[in-house]
Design a protein around this motif. Structure first.
Motif, PDB file in Angstrom:
ATOM      1  N   ILE A  91       5.229  -4.015 -13.399  1.00  0.00           N
ATOM      2  CA  ILE A  91       5.320  -2.914 -14.521  1.00  0.00           C
ATOM      3  C   ILE A  91       5.887  -1.859 -13.997  1.00  0.00           C
ATOM      4  CG2 ILE A  91       4.056  -1.950 -16.094  1.00  0.00           C
ATOM      5  CD1 ILE A  91       2.451  -4.502 -16.479  1.00  0.00           C
ATOM      6  N   ASP A  92       6.697  -1.062 -14.660  1.00  0.00           N
ATOM      7  CA  ASP A  92       7.342   0.219 -13.902  1.00  0.00           C
ATOM      8  C   ASP A  92       6.762   1.336 -15.098  1.00  0.00           C
ATOM      9  OD1 ASP A  92       8.510   2.299 -13.291  1.00  0.00           O
ATOM     10  OD2 ASP A  92      10.401   1.633 -13.252  1.00  0.00           O
ATOM     11  N   ALA A  93       5.648   1.724 -14.777  1.00  0.00           N
ATOM     12  CA  ALA A  93       5.038   2.741 -15.617  1.00  0.00           C
ATOM     13  C   ALA A  93       5.929   4.109 -15.948  1.00  0.00           C
ATOM     14  CB  ALA A  93       3.595   3.417 -15.085  1.00  0.00           C
ATOM     15  N   ASN A  94       6.838   4.371 -15.136  1.00  0.00           N
ATOM     16  CA  ASN A  94       7.739   5.455 -15.524  1.00  0.00           C
ATOM     17  C   ASN A  94       8.466   5.104 -16.720  1.00  0.00           C
ATOM     18  OD1 ASN A  94       6.932   7.034 -13.471  1.00  0.00           O
ATOM     19  ND2 ASN A  94       8.193   5.990 -11.964  1.00  0.00           N
ATOM     20  N   HIS A  95       8.692   3.944 -17.167  1.00  0.00           N
ATOM     21  CA  HIS A  95       9.916   3.529 -18.417  1.00  0.00           C
ATOM     22  C   HIS A  95       8.733   3.258 -19.417  1.00  0.00           C
ATOM     23  CE1 HIS A  95      12.451   3.036 -15.115  1.00  0.00           C
ATOM     24  NE2 HIS A  95      13.317   3.594 -15.854  1.00  0.00           N
ATOM     25  N   ILE A  96       7.445   3.509 -19.714  1.00  0.00           N
ATOM     26  CA  ILE A  96       6.777   3.320 -20.629  1.00  0.00           C
ATOM     27  C   ILE A  96       6.646   4.648 -21.562  1.00  0.00           C
ATOM     28  CG2 ILE A  96       4.252   2.718 -21.547  1.00  0.00           C
ATOM     29  CD1 ILE A  96       4.083   0.780 -19.175  1.00  0.00           C
ATOM     30  N   HIS A  97       7.128   4.536 -22.567  1.00  0.00           N
ATOM     31  CA  HIS A  97       7.238   5.786 -23.623  1.00  0.00           C
ATOM     32  C   HIS A  97       6.021   5.822 -24.644  1.00  0.00           C
ATOM     33  CE1 HIS A  97       8.799   9.293 -25.900  1.00  0.00           C
ATOM     34  NE2 HIS A  97       8.711   8.565 -26.956  1.00  0.00           N
ATOM     35  N   ALA A  98       5.372   6.889 -24.826  1.00  0.00           N
ATOM     36  CA  ALA A  98       4.412   6.937 -25.903  1.00  0.00           C
ATOM     37  C   ALA A  98       4.312   8.351 -26.304  1.00  0.00           C
ATOM     38  CB  ALA A  98       2.965   6.561 -25.486  1.00  0.00           C
ATOM     39  N   ASP A  99       4.601   8.625 -27.686  1.00  0.00           N
ATOM     40  CA  ASP A  99       4.262   9.912 -28.464  1.00  0.00           C
ATOM     41  C   ASP A  99       3.582   9.839 -29.761  1.00  0.00           C
ATOM     42  OD1 ASP A  99       6.252   9.402 -30.334  1.00  0.00           O
ATOM     43  OD2 ASP A  99       7.996   9.976 -29.233  1.00  0.00           O
ATOM     44  N   GLU A 100       3.525  11.329 -30.176  1.00  0.00           N
ATOM     45  CA  GLU A 100       2.670  11.113 -31.406  1.00  0.00           C
ATOM     46  C   GLU A 100       3.465  11.066 -32.674  1.00  0.00           C
ATOM     47  OE1 GLU A 100       0.784  15.176 -30.928  1.00  0.00           O
ATOM     48  OE2 GLU A 100      -0.152  14.720 -29.494  1.00  0.00           O
ATOM     49  N   LEU A 101       4.808  10.790 -32.760  1.00  0.00           N
ATOM     50  CA  LEU A 101       5.305  10.545 -34.029  1.00  0.00           C
ATOM     51  C   LEU A 101       4.823   9.202 -34.543  1.00  0.00           C
ATOM     52  CD1 LEU A 101       8.656  11.542 -32.759  1.00  0.00           C
ATOM     53  CD2 LEU A 101       7.220  12.889 -34.351  1.00  0.00           C
ATOM     54  N   PRO A 102       4.579   9.250 -35.833  1.00  0.00           N
ATOM     55  CA  PRO A 102       4.412   7.884 -36.742  1.00  0.00           C
ATOM     56  C   PRO A 102       5.463   7.155 -36.708  1.00  0.00           C
ATOM     57  CG  PRO A 102       4.515   9.627 -38.200  1.00  0.00           C
ATOM     58  CD  PRO A 102       4.293  10.340 -36.895  1.00  0.00           C
ATOM     59  N   GLY A 103       5.194   5.812 -36.760  1.00  0.00           N
ATOM     60  CA  GLY A 103       6.567   5.057 -36.672  1.00  0.00           C
ATOM     61  C   GLY A 103       7.063   4.541 -38.211  1.00  0.00           C
ATOM     62  N   ILE A 104       8.029   4.559 -38.647  1.00  0.00           N
ATOM     63  CA  ILE A 104       8.533   4.217 -39.830  1.00  0.00           C
ATOM     64  C   ILE A 104       9.712   3.445 -39.824  1.00  0.00           C
ATOM     65  CG2 ILE A 104       7.693   6.368 -41.093  1.00  0.00           C
ATOM     66  CD1 ILE A 104      10.901   7.073 -41.086  1.00  0.00           C
ATOM     67  N   TRP A 105      10.186   2.795 -40.659  1.00  0.00           N
ATOM     68  CA  TRP A 105      11.359   1.802 -40.841  1.00  0.00           C
ATOM     69  C   TRP A 105      12.052   1.810 -41.869  1.00  0.00           C
ATOM     70  CZ3 TRP A 105      12.344  -2.862 -42.939  1.00  0.00           C
ATOM     71  CH2 TRP A 105      13.538  -3.475 -42.570  1.00  0.00           C
ATOM     72  N   SER A 106      13.531   1.901 -42.239  1.00  0.00           N
ATOM     73  CA  SER A 106      13.960   1.667 -43.523  1.00  0.00           C
ATOM     74  C   SER A 106      15.239   0.432 -43.179  1.00  0.00           C
ATOM     75  CB  SER A 106      14.793   2.931 -43.979  1.00  0.00           C
ATOM     76  OG  SER A 106      13.743   3.929 -44.316  1.00  0.00           O
ATOM     77  N   PRO A 107      15.316  -0.445 -43.935  1.00  0.00           N
ATOM     78  CA  PRO A 107      16.335  -1.583 -43.767  1.00  0.00           C
ATOM     79  C   PRO A 107      17.745  -1.045 -44.026  1.00  0.00           C
ATOM     80  CG  PRO A 107      15.428  -1.798 -45.765  1.00  0.00           C
ATOM     81  CD  PRO A 107      14.621  -0.575 -45.143  1.00  0.00           C
ATOM     82  N   VAL A 108      18.571  -1.519 -43.354  1.00  0.00           N
ATOM     83  CA  VAL A 108      20.147  -1.363 -43.607  1.00  0.00           C
ATOM     84  C   VAL A 108      20.278  -1.266 -44.908  1.00  0.00           C
ATOM     85  CG1 VAL A 108      22.515  -1.830 -43.402  1.00  0.00           C
ATOM     86  CG2 VAL A 108      20.863  -2.088 -41.314  1.00  0.00           C
ATOM     87  N   GLN A 109      20.952  -0.362 -45.689  1.00  0.00           N
ATOM     88  CA  GLN A 109      21.282  -0.316 -47.162  1.00  0.00           C
ATOM     89  C   GLN A 109      22.555  -0.718 -47.402  1.00  0.00           C
ATOM     90  OE1 GLN A 109      18.671   0.728 -49.198  1.00  0.00           O
ATOM     91  NE2 GLN A 109      17.389   0.573 -47.371  1.00  0.00           N
ATOM     92  N   TRP A 110      22.810  -1.779 -48.150  1.00  0.00           N
ATOM     93  CA  TRP A 110      24.023  -2.204 -48.593  1.00  0.00           C
ATOM     94  C   TRP A 110      24.034  -3.054 -49.929  1.00  0.00           C
ATOM     95  CZ3 TRP A 110      21.915  -4.403 -44.378  1.00  0.00           C
ATOM     96  CH2 TRP A 110      21.325  -5.756 -44.524  1.00  0.00           C
ATOM     97  N   GLU A 111      24.744  -3.291 -50.717  1.00  0.00           N
ATOM     98  CA  GLU A 111      24.747  -4.033 -51.877  1.00  0.00           C
ATOM     99  C   GLU A 111      24.185  -5.424 -51.788  1.00  0.00           C
ATOM    100  OE1 GLU A 111      25.055  -2.519 -55.000  1.00  0.00           O
ATOM    101  OE2 GLU A 111      25.383  -0.679 -54.079  1.00  0.00           O
ATOM    102  N   LEU A 112      23.208  -5.835 -52.662  1.00  0.00           N
ATOM    103  CA  LEU A 112      22.522  -6.967 -52.522  1.00  0.00           C
ATOM    104  C   LEU A 112      22.163  -7.477 -53.722  1.00  0.00           C
ATOM    105  CD1 LEU A 112      20.189  -7.075 -49.085  1.00  0.00           C
ATOM    106  CD2 LEU A 112      22.480  -7.864 -49.280  1.00  0.00           C
ATOM    107  N   SER A 113      21.851  -8.504 -54.234  1.00  0.00           N
ATOM    108  CA  SER A 113      21.227  -9.233 -55.462  1.00  0.00           C
ATOM    109  C   SER A 113      19.849  -9.010 -55.044  1.00  0.00           C
ATOM    110  CB  SER A 113      21.407 -10.598 -55.695  1.00  0.00           C
ATOM    111  OG  SER A 113      20.926 -11.348 -54.635  1.00  0.00           O
ATOM    112  N   GLU A 114      18.873  -8.869 -56.401  1.00  0.00           N
ATOM    113  CA  GLU A 114      17.547  -8.622 -56.063  1.00  0.00           C
ATOM    114  C   GLU A 114      16.933  -9.714 -55.205  1.00  0.00           C
ATOM    115  OE1 GLU A 114      15.388  -5.976 -56.775  1.00  0.00           O
ATOM    116  OE2 GLU A 114      17.319  -4.904 -57.185  1.00  0.00           O
ATOM    117  N   GLU A 115      17.503 -10.981 -55.442  1.00  0.00           N
ATOM    118  CA  GLU A 115      16.824 -11.907 -54.585  1.00  0.00           C
ATOM    119  C   GLU A 115      17.178 -11.776 -52.887  1.00  0.00           C
ATOM    120  OE1 GLU A 115      17.399 -16.793 -54.245  1.00  0.00           O
ATOM    121  OE2 GLU A 115      17.750 -15.864 -55.977  1.00  0.00           O
ATOM    122  N   GLU A 116      18.563 -11.627 -52.709  1.00  0.00           N
ATOM    123  CA  GLU A 116      18.891 -11.194 -51.388  1.00  0.00           C
ATOM    124  C   GLU A 116      18.039  -9.947 -50.652  1.00  0.00           C
ATOM    125  OE1 GLU A 116      23.471 -12.668 -51.265  1.00  0.00           O
ATOM    126  OE2 GLU A 116      23.041 -10.778 -52.362  1.00  0.00           O
TER     127      GLU A 116
END
Length: 132
Positions: free
Chosen positions: A5-30
């Protein structure tokens, strides 16, 4: 021989995680199927590796839709908040309390809302995860 394990490549910070999916035209079911297929995995990808490891080990991967930025959200680093996008966050927050980096190790202390403090130590030979 096992990997190191290379500890120099492990990143950690205080920013909270969020995520938004790719937005494109889909039916409600899709749209519903796409959100279910992508949300939890993509949010795990968005957070720091130590937090993702801890969440997976503790089975703390339940997500919920959020309509406002979480505490600690930094628009200069994470982009302006857009209320029109479907956005998810983990149901139980984890906060990075401390990170210490040495030449060949990194130590992170997290506070899991309602489940106490968790210390993770990474060195080339081992990983230690314990509740403190």
């Amino acid at each position: 021989m096992p990997g190191l394990i290379d500890a120099n490549h492990i990143h950690a910070d205080e920013l909270p995680g969020i995520w938004s999916p790719v937005q494109w035209e889909l039916s409600e079911e899709e749209r519903s199927q796409e959100l279910e297929a992508q949300a939890a995995a993509s949010l795990l990808w968005a957070v720091d590796a130590p937090e993702a490891i801890l969440r997976l080990l503790l089975d703390e991967t339940t997500i919920e839709r959020v309509y406002a930025p979480p505490d600690g959200y930094d628009p200069e680093l994470q982009g302006e908040w857009n209320e029109s996008l479907v956005t998810f966050a983990f149901k139980r927050p984890i906060k990075l309390e401390r990170m210490e980096r040495n030449a060949d190790s990194v130590s992170v202390l997290y506070k899991l809302d309602g489940a106490g403090y968790w210390l993770m130590e990474f060195t080339p030979e081992r990983v230690v995860i314990e509740r403190v």
